[in-house]
Motif scaffolding. Structure first.
Motif, PDB file in Angstrom:
ATOM      1  N   GLY A  76       0.810  -1.217   0.000  1.00 34.71           N
ATOM      2  CA  GLY A  76       0.000   0.000   0.000  1.00 34.71           C
ATOM      3  C   GLY A  76       0.841   1.263   0.000  1.00 34.71           C
ATOM      4  N   ASP A  77       2.061   1.180   0.502  1.00 32.49           N
ATOM      5  CA  ASP A  77       2.912   2.364   0.564  1.00 32.49           C
ATOM      6  C   ASP A  77       3.600   2.658  -0.744  1.00 32.49           C
ATOM      7  OD1 ASP A  77       2.278   2.672   3.159  1.00 32.49           O
ATOM      8  OD2 ASP A  77       4.064   1.660   3.955  1.00 32.49           O
ATOM      9  N   ALA A  78       3.524   1.753  -1.708  1.00 33.02           N
ATOM     10  CA  ALA A  78       4.250   1.941  -2.959  1.00 33.02           C
ATOM     11  C   ALA A  78       3.715   3.123  -3.732  1.00 33.02           C
ATOM     12  CB  ALA A  78       4.172   0.671  -3.797  1.00 33.02           C
ATOM     13  N   ASP A  79       2.308   3.235  -3.820  1.00 39.09           N
ATOM     14  CA  ASP A  79       1.750   4.349  -4.593  1.00 39.09           C
ATOM     15  C   ASP A  79       2.136   5.686  -3.993  1.00 39.09           C
ATOM     16  OD1 ASP A  79       0.668   2.500  -6.224  1.00 39.09           O
ATOM     17  OD2 ASP A  79      -1.298   2.470  -5.214  1.00 39.09           O
ATOM     18  N   VAL A  80       2.091   5.735  -2.678  1.00 40.09           N
ATOM     19  CA  VAL A  80       2.419   7.000  -2.015  1.00 40.09           C
ATOM     20  C   VAL A  80       3.872   7.384  -2.322  1.00 40.09           C
ATOM     21  CG1 VAL A  80       2.653   8.168   0.202  1.00 40.09           C
ATOM     22  CG2 VAL A  80       0.770   6.577  -0.181  1.00 40.09           C
ATOM     23  N   CYS A  81       4.769   6.454  -2.193  1.00 41.11           N
ATOM     24  CA  CYS A  81       6.197   6.728  -2.442  1.00 41.11           C
ATOM     25  C   CYS A  81       6.407   7.158  -3.875  1.00 41.11           C
ATOM     26  CB  CYS A  81       7.040   5.510  -2.139  1.00 41.11           C
ATOM     27  SG  CYS A  81       7.070   5.088  -0.384  1.00 41.11           S
ATOM     28  N   GLN A  82       5.710   6.477  -4.809  1.00 42.97           N
ATOM     29  CA  GLN A  82       5.868   6.821  -6.213  1.00 42.97           C
ATOM     30  C   GLN A  82       5.451   8.253  -6.479  1.00 42.97           C
ATOM     31  OE1 GLN A  82       3.876   3.734  -8.462  1.00 42.97           O
ATOM     32  NE2 GLN A  82       5.612   3.560  -9.855  1.00 42.97           N
ATOM     33  N   GLU A  83       4.318   8.662  -5.878  1.00 48.09           N
ATOM     34  CA  GLU A  83       3.849  10.019  -6.087  1.00 48.09           C
ATOM     35  C   GLU A  83       4.828  11.044  -5.527  1.00 48.09           C
ATOM     36  OE1 GLU A  83       1.376  11.113  -7.788  1.00 48.09           O
ATOM     37  OE2 GLU A  83       0.706   9.117  -8.375  1.00 48.09           O
ATOM     38  N   VAL A  84       5.349  10.759  -4.343  1.00 54.19           N
ATOM     39  CA  VAL A  84       6.313  11.695  -3.732  1.00 54.19           C
ATOM     40  C   VAL A  84       7.542  11.849  -4.613  1.00 54.19           C
ATOM     41  CG1 VAL A  84       7.865  12.053  -1.773  1.00 54.19           C
ATOM     42  CG2 VAL A  84       5.517  11.278  -1.399  1.00 54.19           C
ATOM     43  N   ILE A 135      -2.664  18.189  -5.850  1.00 56.23           N
ATOM     44  CA  ILE A 135      -3.140  16.858  -6.223  1.00 56.23           C
ATOM     45  C   ILE A 135      -2.523  15.811  -5.309  1.00 56.23           C
ATOM     46  CG2 ILE A 135      -3.151  15.116  -8.058  1.00 56.23           C
ATOM     47  CD1 ILE A 135      -3.162  17.446 -10.078  1.00 56.23           C
ATOM     48  N   GLN A 136      -1.226  15.992  -5.033  1.00 56.62           N
ATOM     49  CA  GLN A 136      -0.522  15.052  -4.144  1.00 56.62           C
ATOM     50  C   GLN A 136      -1.163  15.035  -2.768  1.00 56.62           C
ATOM     51  OE1 GLN A 136       2.018  13.041  -4.990  1.00 56.62           O
ATOM     52  NE2 GLN A 136       2.089  12.158  -2.939  1.00 56.62           N
ATOM     53  N   LYS A 137      -1.480  16.217  -2.237  1.00 58.15           N
ATOM     54  CA  LYS A 137      -2.106  16.325  -0.928  1.00 58.15           C
ATOM     55  C   LYS A 137      -3.445  15.593  -0.899  1.00 58.15           C
ATOM     56  CE  LYS A 137      -3.706  19.761   2.423  1.00 58.15           C
ATOM     57  NZ  LYS A 137      -3.879  21.205   2.682  1.00 58.15           N
ATOM     58  N   LEU A 138      -4.222  15.802  -1.943  1.00 60.74           N
ATOM     59  CA  LEU A 138      -5.525  15.130  -2.013  1.00 60.74           C
ATOM     60  C   LEU A 138      -5.331  13.619  -2.081  1.00 60.74           C
ATOM     61  CD1 LEU A 138      -8.606  15.294  -2.296  1.00 60.74           C
ATOM     62  CD2 LEU A 138      -8.309  15.561  -4.771  1.00 60.74           C
ATOM     63  N   PHE A 139      -4.312  13.182  -2.852  1.00 60.02           N
ATOM     64  CA  PHE A 139      -4.037  11.757  -2.975  1.00 60.02           C
ATOM     65  C   PHE A 139      -3.675  11.154  -1.614  1.00 60.02           C
ATOM     66  CE2 PHE A 139      -0.939   8.351  -3.638  1.00 60.02           C
ATOM     67  CZ  PHE A 139      -1.674   7.490  -4.426  1.00 60.02           C
ATOM     68  N   LEU A 140      -2.864  11.868  -0.829  1.00 62.01           N
ATOM     69  CA  LEU A 140      -2.439  11.370   0.481  1.00 62.01           C
ATOM     70  C   LEU A 140      -3.623  11.290   1.442  1.00 62.01           C
ATOM     71  CD1 LEU A 140       0.968  13.252   0.912  1.00 62.01           C
ATOM     72  CD2 LEU A 140       0.601  10.831   0.384  1.00 62.01           C
ATOM     73  N   ILE A 196      -6.660  10.703   0.610  1.00 63.47           N
ATOM     74  CA  ILE A 196      -7.461   9.532   0.207  1.00 63.47           C
ATOM     75  C   ILE A 196      -6.832   8.263   0.766  1.00 63.47           C
ATOM     76  CG2 ILE A 196      -8.198   8.140  -1.771  1.00 63.47           C
ATOM     77  CD1 ILE A 196      -8.470  10.785  -3.342  1.00 63.47           C
ATOM     78  N   LYS A 197      -5.523   8.152   0.665  1.00 63.84           N
ATOM     79  CA  LYS A 197      -4.827   6.991   1.187  1.00 63.84           C
ATOM     80  C   LYS A 197      -5.013   6.863   2.691  1.00 63.84           C
ATOM     81  CE  LYS A 197      -3.028   5.031  -2.377  1.00 63.84           C
ATOM     82  NZ  LYS A 197      -3.373   3.624  -2.704  1.00 63.84           N
ATOM     83  N   LYS A 198      -4.966   8.013   3.369  1.00 63.49           N
ATOM     84  CA  LYS A 198      -5.154   7.990   4.815  1.00 63.49           C
ATOM     85  C   LYS A 198      -6.543   7.485   5.173  1.00 63.49           C
ATOM     86  CE  LYS A 198      -5.111  11.014   8.870  1.00 63.49           C
ATOM     87  NZ  LYS A 198      -4.940  12.394   9.361  1.00 63.49           N
TER      88      LYS A 198
END
Length: 445
Positions: A399-407, A429-434, A436-438
């Motif tokens: 699950g952490d892979a998408d977050v790392c990729q975006e960063v 967009i990154q903030k919104l993505f994070l 959602i993940k949270k």
């Protein structure tokens, strides 16, 4: 008459006329003389003679000490006076001087002083006094030559026969007994202050001559005496090695007797065998390896020294410490969190240089290479020549892979010169993505 008689002449005429009849005699006065008096066998009358007697310590002033009473009642010549008497120059005293003066009145006391190199004889007074008879009081022998103490030099002697006494100006030379050396000046002189200068020397113990060695020599050749603390150094003839300490010194273990600190070294032909270090090098490069030579060792790339990096050739012809070896460099078994080595390599503890191993992540984890390469199912690392591994792969939760990729994508975009406004949009967009993940993680938990 040619002229009138004077009053004095008239009085003298009257006296002269009257004398034969015995009716009148001329009388001279008795003078008052300080520190003296007139003495006469007759009364002080006309024609009598008187002699001046001065008191002790005084003498008549003038050439005559007698006077006659004249017919007019006066003394002729005039009565001299008594003045203080004086002595002539004081007597000379051997080896002494006295203060110079122009006159020496009665009662004057002078003190003699001895000349340089002489001293006053004990118990003798150096003073003399001008007496009332105008002579000096007796002066005995006053001065004697300065005496220096008899020089005492243990374990030594005077070079000349010993004297009963030592006086100013005399010199003395000294010699030491066998086994001793003279410390100080060998010649001293007795000075006017009764002291020896330079100071009397002393004799100190010495060591015997340093031991000689075959095919070598020491630095004390030609030296006659070796006092405490003396040091000599040894050297060998060309082509030979000095075995032992290079120098020895004269010392004492019991505080009295002297001896050399250690045995003399030896001169021998000593060679060590040529060291052989496979996959390695030594410096300096030589064809022969004499005693005392120090070598430095290093290994080729991919190999590591086992043993000491330096070794010295010893007197017995061996290297100390022993010559090292060069062993291949190996890497320890690598480990990563949440991952493991793929079989069949997983059971080994060490790996050779340039050997590559492959990892796999545990269930629920996948590889991440910090965004530099796409994620995969396997990761590799290689053993380097210095015993380390190339950067190890990392296993992260899926699950952490998408977050790392975006960063990493956002970071790369910023570093590549994308306009600031576009970067801001990407960050939103990154903030919104994070967020959602949270939310997904919270629902999952």
């Amino acid at each position: 008459m040619p002229g009138l008689l004077g009053l004095g002449q008239l009085l003298a005429l009257v006296i002269l006329v009257l004398q034969p009849t015995g009716t009148l005699e001329a009388q001279c006065p008795i003078p008052s003389i300080a520190n003296g008096q007139l003495r006469s066998a007759e009364n002080f009358t006309y024609g009598s003679t008187a002699t001046l007697e001065c008191d002790p310590g005084f003498t008549a002033l003038g050439t005559s000490t007698t006077a006659r009473c004249t017919f007019n009642g006066r003394w002729y010549p005039r009565v001299p006076s008594c003045v203080p008497g004086q002595c002539s120059h004081p007597p000379a005293v051997e080896h002494a001087d006295v203060q110079h003066r122009h006159e020496f009145l009665v009662g004057t006391t002078l003190t003699y002083s001895c000349r340089v190199g002489f001293s006053l004889i004990p118990g003798v007074s150096p003073a003399t006094t001008c007496l009332q008879n105008f002579t000096w009081s007796s002066v005995p022998r006053l001065c004697q030559k300065v005496q220096c103490p008899t020089p005492v030099i243990p374990h030594g002697r005077e070079a000349s026969p010993r004297r009963e006494g030592y006086t100013f100006g005399q010199q003395v030379e000294f010699r030491c007994d066998h086994g001793y050396v003279l410390m100080g000046s060998e010649r001293v002189q007795c000075l006017s202050d009764g002291m020896w200068r330079p100071p009397v020397p002393y004799c100190d113990r010495v060591c015997d001559a340093p031991p000689k060695i075959t095919n070598g020599q020491h630095s004390g050749m030609g030296v006659k005496q070796f006092p405490y603390g003396s040091e000599v150094k040894y050297s060998c003839s060309e082509g030979l090695s000095l075995i032992g300490d290079e120098s020895i010194h004269c010392t004492s273990e019991d505080g009295e007797n002297l001896a050399w600190s250690r045995p003399a070294p030896e001169c021998r032909v000593v060679r060590c065998p040529r060291p052989v270090v496979e996959r390695g090098r030594m410096t300096p490069q030589r064809f022969t390896f004499p005693y005392g030579l120090l070598l430095h060792f290093s290994c080729d790339e991919g190999f590591r020294l086992r043993g000491a990096a330096q070794s010295r050739c010893r007197a017995d012809g061996t290297w100390d410490p022993p010559v090292p070896t060069c062993q291949p460099v190996v890497c320890p078994q690598p480990r990563i969190p949440y991952g493991r080595l793929k079989s069949p390599l997983g059971g080994r503890k060490w790996y050779q240089t340039n050997e590559t191993v492959t990892f796999e992540c545990l269930h629920g984890y996948q590889f991440s290479d910090n965004g530099m390469m796409p994620l995969g199912d396997t990761g590799t690392t290689t053993c380097l020549p210095d015993g380390s591994w190339t950067p190890l792969p990392k296993c992260i939760e899926e699950g952490d892979a998408d977050v790392c990729q975006e960063v990493h994508y956002t970071k790369a975009t910023f570093e590549c010169g994308v306009p600031v406004e576009e970067v801001k949009t990407l960050m939103e967009i990154q903030k919104l993505f994070l967020e959602i993940k949270k939310l997904e993680l919270e629902l999952k938990n």
